[in-house]
Design a protein around this motif. Sequence first.
Motif, PDB file in Angstrom:
ATOM      1  N   GLU B 101     -22.200  35.017   0.109  1.00  0.00           N
ATOM      2  CA  GLU B 101     -23.279  34.128  -0.790  1.00  0.00           C
ATOM      3  C   GLU B 101     -23.949  34.136  -2.646  1.00  0.00           C
ATOM      4  O   GLU B 101     -24.347  33.610  -2.679  1.00  0.00           O
ATOM      5  N   GLN B 104     -22.994  30.103  -2.136  1.00  0.00           N
ATOM      6  CA  GLN B 104     -25.044  29.927  -2.033  1.00  0.00           C
ATOM      7  C   GLN B 104     -25.865  29.950  -3.077  1.00  0.00           C
ATOM      8  O   GLN B 104     -26.291  28.863  -2.977  1.00  0.00           O
ATOM      9  N   THR B 119     -25.539  24.649   5.418  1.00  0.00           N
ATOM     10  CA  THR B 119     -26.691  25.660   6.562  1.00  0.00           C
ATOM     11  C   THR B 119     -26.363  27.005   6.991  1.00  0.00           C
ATOM     12  O   THR B 119     -24.538  26.620   6.180  1.00  0.00           O
ATOM     13  N   GLU B 120     -27.008  27.858   7.158  1.00  0.00           N
ATOM     14  CA  GLU B 120     -26.463  28.462   7.540  1.00  0.00           C
ATOM     15  C   GLU B 120     -25.269  29.082   8.820  1.00  0.00           C
ATOM     16  O   GLU B 120     -24.368  29.364   8.258  1.00  0.00           O
ATOM     17  N   GLU B 121     -25.215  27.532   9.089  1.00  0.00           N
ATOM     18  CA  GLU B 121     -24.044  28.116  10.489  1.00  0.00           C
ATOM     19  C   GLU B 121     -22.868  27.715   9.833  1.00  0.00           C
ATOM     20  O   GLU B 121     -21.688  27.715   9.793  1.00  0.00           O
TER      21      GLU B 121
END
Lengths: 111, 156
Positions: B101, B104, B119-121
């Motif tokens: 986190e 990000q 991206t999330e993936e």
Amino acid sequence: MRQAGTYSGMVISGKTGPHLLPLARIKKIMKKSGEEVKMISGESPIVFSKACELFIKELTQRSWMVTIKGKTRTLSKEDVASAVLATDLFDFLLNLVSQSAPAPLHPKPPN
Amino acid sequence: MEPMDIVGKSKEDASLPKATMTKIIKEMLPPDVRVARDAQDLLIECCVEFINLISSESNEVCNREDRRTIAPEHVLKALEVLGFGEYIEEVYAAYEQHKVETMQDSLKGGKWSNGAEMTEEEAAAEQQRMFAEARARMNGGAVAPKQPDPDPSVES
């Protein structure tokens, strides 16, 4: 759902929303724990924070087990003390709770 | 001269916030249960004592490795040594999650564009990779991270 910004604490997701255990305070306690405590990496309090959460949850749960044996719905100091006494893992807390302990189940030889 | 060591010595200046602790405690219990005030205080003191215990042990672990800074891996080792091995998995997961986190956050750099750097993936894959790497480090580097490649001819 995540809020923007960097947290100064570890986010603990609870039913009532995320909680924060302040990393600065954890660091303070860590430093007070001994005379020759080394420097603490910025990430260590995060690990502590989560460990504390788990610890408190376990202790609360065990105390609650004691409470429900009685007839009250109020978790008392004695219940916490009993839980500590009943759990070997929590031996380090014996001194702390000894004042609140209920009448001893069996006499212990003085050290 | 040391002040008298009373049981339940107060560390007012370095204790955990009561409100936050109370919330955590109450969430463990059914909604109609009450927690006596002195029980709350005792739980908080126990938590502080827990931190002291793990801190001391982490310090020892750090010493033995001739390192100068207490790192998360020292804390995890301390937990194991002191019998709290059950916590390690969850604690580690939370720590890795926090790192992802934070990463990000710094990658986004305050921009609100749709196209984040990861991206999330990708972030999830990165997390898995970090998990595996860190696990390998914890195991003394003997185990290589598992490759997602299904090709049987690839040595892992």
